[in-house]
Design a protein around this motif. Structure first.
Motif, PDB file in Angstrom:
ATOM      1  N   HIS A  46       0.829  -1.208   0.000  1.00 24.68           N
ATOM      2  CA  HIS A  46       0.000   0.000   0.000  1.00 24.68           C
ATOM      3  C   HIS A  46       0.867   1.263   0.000  1.00 24.68           C
ATOM      4  N   VAL A  47       1.927   1.267   0.787  1.00 24.76           N
ATOM      5  CA  VAL A  47       2.847   2.410   0.795  1.00 24.76           C
ATOM      6  C   VAL A  47       3.427   2.623  -0.603  1.00 24.76           C
ATOM      7  N   LEU A  48       3.796   1.545  -1.272  1.00 27.70           N
ATOM      8  CA  LEU A  48       4.302   1.648  -2.651  1.00 27.70           C
ATOM      9  C   LEU A  48       3.274   2.294  -3.577  1.00 27.70           C
ATOM     10  N   VAL A  49       2.043   1.788  -3.546  1.00 26.65           N
ATOM     11  CA  VAL A  49       0.997   2.260  -4.453  1.00 26.65           C
ATOM     12  C   VAL A  49       0.628   3.713  -4.170  1.00 26.65           C
ATOM     13  N   VAL A  50       0.462   4.050  -2.912  1.00 32.00           N
ATOM     14  CA  VAL A  50       0.081   5.416  -2.559  1.00 32.00           C
ATOM     15  C   VAL A  50       1.202   6.398  -2.891  1.00 32.00           C
ATOM     16  N   THR A  51       2.428   6.023  -2.604  1.00 29.63           N
ATOM     17  CA  THR A  51       3.557   6.896  -2.934  1.00 29.63           C
ATOM     18  C   THR A  51       3.640   7.109  -4.433  1.00 29.63           C
ATOM     19  N   GLU A  52       3.474   6.043  -5.204  1.00 30.30           N
ATOM     20  CA  GLU A  52       3.514   6.195  -6.664  1.00 30.30           C
ATOM     21  C   GLU A  52       2.407   7.133  -7.135  1.00 30.30           C
ATOM     22  N   PHE A  53       1.214   6.984  -6.591  1.00 32.47           N
ATOM     23  CA  PHE A  53       0.104   7.845  -6.979  1.00 32.47           C
ATOM     24  C   PHE A  53       0.416   9.305  -6.681  1.00 32.47           C
ATOM     25  N   HIS A  54       0.896   9.585  -5.475  1.00 29.86           N
ATOM     26  CA  HIS A  54       1.136  10.972  -5.083  1.00 29.86           C
ATOM     27  C   HIS A  54       2.310  11.604  -5.814  1.00 29.86           C
ATOM     28  N   VAL A  55       3.304  10.827  -6.151  1.00 28.32           N
ATOM     29  CA  VAL A  55       4.464  11.401  -6.828  1.00 28.32           C
ATOM     30  C   VAL A  55       4.290  11.394  -8.346  1.00 28.32           C
ATOM     31  N   PHE A  56       3.907  10.254  -8.903  1.00 28.31           N
ATOM     32  CA  PHE A  56       3.834  10.141 -10.361  1.00 28.31           C
ATOM     33  C   PHE A  56       2.426  10.412 -10.898  1.00 28.31           C
ATOM     34  N   GLY A  57       1.431   9.875 -10.253  1.00 28.93           N
ATOM     35  CA  GLY A  57       0.066  10.009 -10.734  1.00 28.93           C
ATOM     36  C   GLY A  57      -0.432  11.438 -10.740  1.00 28.93           C
ATOM     37  N   LEU A  58      -0.234  12.170  -9.642  1.00 29.21           N
ATOM     38  CA  LEU A  58      -0.706  13.549  -9.575  1.00 29.21           C
ATOM     39  C   LEU A  58       0.053  14.477 -10.516  1.00 29.21           C
ATOM     40  N   ALA A  59       1.244  14.092 -10.909  1.00 24.98           N
ATOM     41  CA  ALA A  59       2.032  14.897 -11.852  1.00 24.98           C
ATOM     42  C   ALA A  59       1.864  14.403 -13.287  1.00 24.98           C
ATOM     43  N   ASP A  60       0.914  13.487 -13.495  1.00 21.28           N
ATOM     44  CA  ASP A  60       0.663  12.924 -14.824  1.00 21.28           C
ATOM     45  C   ASP A  60       1.918  12.326 -15.455  1.00 21.28           C
ATOM     46  N   LEU A  61       2.715  11.670 -14.635  1.00 25.65           N
ATOM     47  CA  LEU A  61       3.918  10.991 -15.112  1.00 25.65           C
ATOM     48  C   LEU A  61       3.628   9.499 -15.205  1.00 25.65           C
ATOM     49  N   PRO A  62       4.344   8.788 -16.065  1.00 22.91           N
ATOM     50  CA  PRO A  62       4.097   7.347 -16.201  1.00 22.91           C
ATOM     51  C   PRO A  62       4.329   6.606 -14.887  1.00 22.91           C
ATOM     52  N   ARG A  63       3.467   5.666 -14.629  1.00 19.89           N
ATOM     53  CA  ARG A  63       3.611   4.826 -13.440  1.00 19.89           C
ATOM     54  C   ARG A  63       4.499   3.639 -13.785  1.00 19.89           C
ATOM     55  N   VAL A  64       5.157   3.096 -12.766  1.00 14.55           N
ATOM     56  CA  VAL A  64       6.109   2.016 -13.019  1.00 14.55           C
ATOM     57  C   VAL A  64       5.740   0.697 -12.337  1.00 14.55           C
ATOM     58  N   LEU A  65       4.865   0.737 -11.350  1.00 18.08           N
ATOM     59  CA  LEU A  65       4.481  -0.502 -10.668  1.00 18.08           C
ATOM     60  C   LEU A  65       3.570  -1.342 -11.563  1.00 18.08           C
ATOM     61  N   PRO A  66       3.601  -2.649 -11.408  1.00 12.72           N
ATOM     62  CA  PRO A  66       2.699  -3.505 -12.181  1.00 12.72           C
ATOM     63  C   PRO A  66       1.235  -3.112 -11.952  1.00 12.72           C
ATOM     64  N   GLU A  67       0.420  -3.241 -12.982  1.00 15.66           N
ATOM     65  CA  GLU A  67      -0.987  -2.840 -12.906  1.00 15.66           C
ATOM     66  C   GLU A  67      -1.755  -3.578 -11.820  1.00 15.66           C
ATOM     67  N   ASN A  68      -1.417  -4.837 -11.582  1.00 15.80           N
ATOM     68  CA  ASN A  68      -2.170  -5.615 -10.597  1.00 15.80           C
ATOM     69  C   ASN A  68      -1.977  -5.105  -9.161  1.00 15.80           C
ATOM     70  N   TYR A  69      -1.008  -4.235  -8.934  1.00 15.88           N
ATOM     71  CA  TYR A  69      -0.803  -3.695  -7.595  1.00 15.88           C
ATOM     72  C   TYR A  69      -2.014  -2.876  -7.144  1.00 15.88           C
ATOM     73  N   GLN A  70      -2.725  -2.269  -8.075  1.00 17.51           N
ATOM     74  CA  GLN A  70      -3.937  -1.528  -7.720  1.00 17.51           C
ATOM     75  C   GLN A  70      -4.978  -2.472  -7.116  1.00 17.51           C
ATOM     76  N   ASN A  71      -5.125  -3.654  -7.696  1.00 14.83           N
ATOM     77  CA  ASN A  71      -6.098  -4.631  -7.182  1.00 14.83           C
ATOM     78  C   ASN A  71      -5.667  -5.215  -5.843  1.00 14.83           C
ATOM     79  N   LEU A  72      -4.378  -5.266  -5.617  1.00 10.72           N
ATOM     80  CA  LEU A  72      -3.861  -5.868  -4.394  1.00 10.72           C
ATOM     81  C   LEU A  72      -3.754  -4.880  -3.235  1.00 10.72           C
TER      82      LEU A  72
END
Length: 129
Positions: A46-72
Motif C-alpha cells: 500500500h505504501v508503494l501504491v500510494v507513494t507512486e500515486f502521489h508522486v507520479f500520478g498527480l504529476a501525470d507521469l508514467p507509473r512504473v508498478l505492475p498494474e495488478n498492484y492496484q487490485n492488491l
C-alpha cells in the motif's frame, strides 16, 4: 537547498519504515490480526501504491508498478479479496528502495516548480481535520 532537505527527509522516513516493518517476525507478515482486514504485507504494498500515486500520478507521469498492484494494495482493498498471489516481501522491499531512486531522478531539479505548473492544474483537495 529545498531539494536536498526534501530528499533527505524522504530517505529518513522511508528508511525508518523499512527498518520497522523488517523487524516483524517472518511468520506474522501475512497474518491478518483479529478486527483488521489487511496484513503487514498489504501495508508495505500500500505504501508503494500510494507513494507512486502521489508522486507520479498527480504529476501525470508514467507509473512504473505492475498494474495488478492496484487490485492488491489500493485503498479499500483487503487481503481476503486477493485472487492472485501477492509479490513476496523481498520484492516489495526492493521496489520501495527502487522507488526512492525513481523519485529522486524524476523530481530532481523540479522541486522549485509549483504543483500547478508541474501538472497544469491544481489537483489536491483540502481535507477537514
Amino acid at each position: 537547498m529545498r531539494e536536498e532537505f526534501m530528499f533527505h527527509s524522504f530517505n529518513k522516513q522511508q528508511d525508518a519504515f523499512i527498518d520497522l516493518v523488517n523487524k516483524s517476525p517472518l511468520d506474522k507478515r501475512k497474518v491478518v490480526p483479529a478486527g483488521f482486514k489487511t496484513n503487514l504485507l498489504w501495508h508495505v504494498g500500500h505504501v508503494l501504491v500510494v507513494t507512486e500515486f502521489h508522486v507520479f500520478g498527480l504529476a501525470d507521469l508514467p507509473r512504473v508498478l505492475p498494474e495488478n498492484y492496484q487490485n492488491l494494495f489500493a485503498h479499500r482493498t483487503k487481503t481476503s479479496d486477493w485472487t492472485e498471489e501477492p509479490p513476496t516481501w523481498e520484492v516489495l522491499i526492493a521496489q520501495l528502495k527502487e522507488q526512492r531512486y525513481l523519485i529522486h531522478e524524476t523530481l530532481k531539479d523540479k522541486l522549485e516548480v509549483s504543483v500547478k505548473e508541474l501538472t497544469g492544474q491544481v489537483r489536491f483537495r483540502l481535507m477537514k481535520v
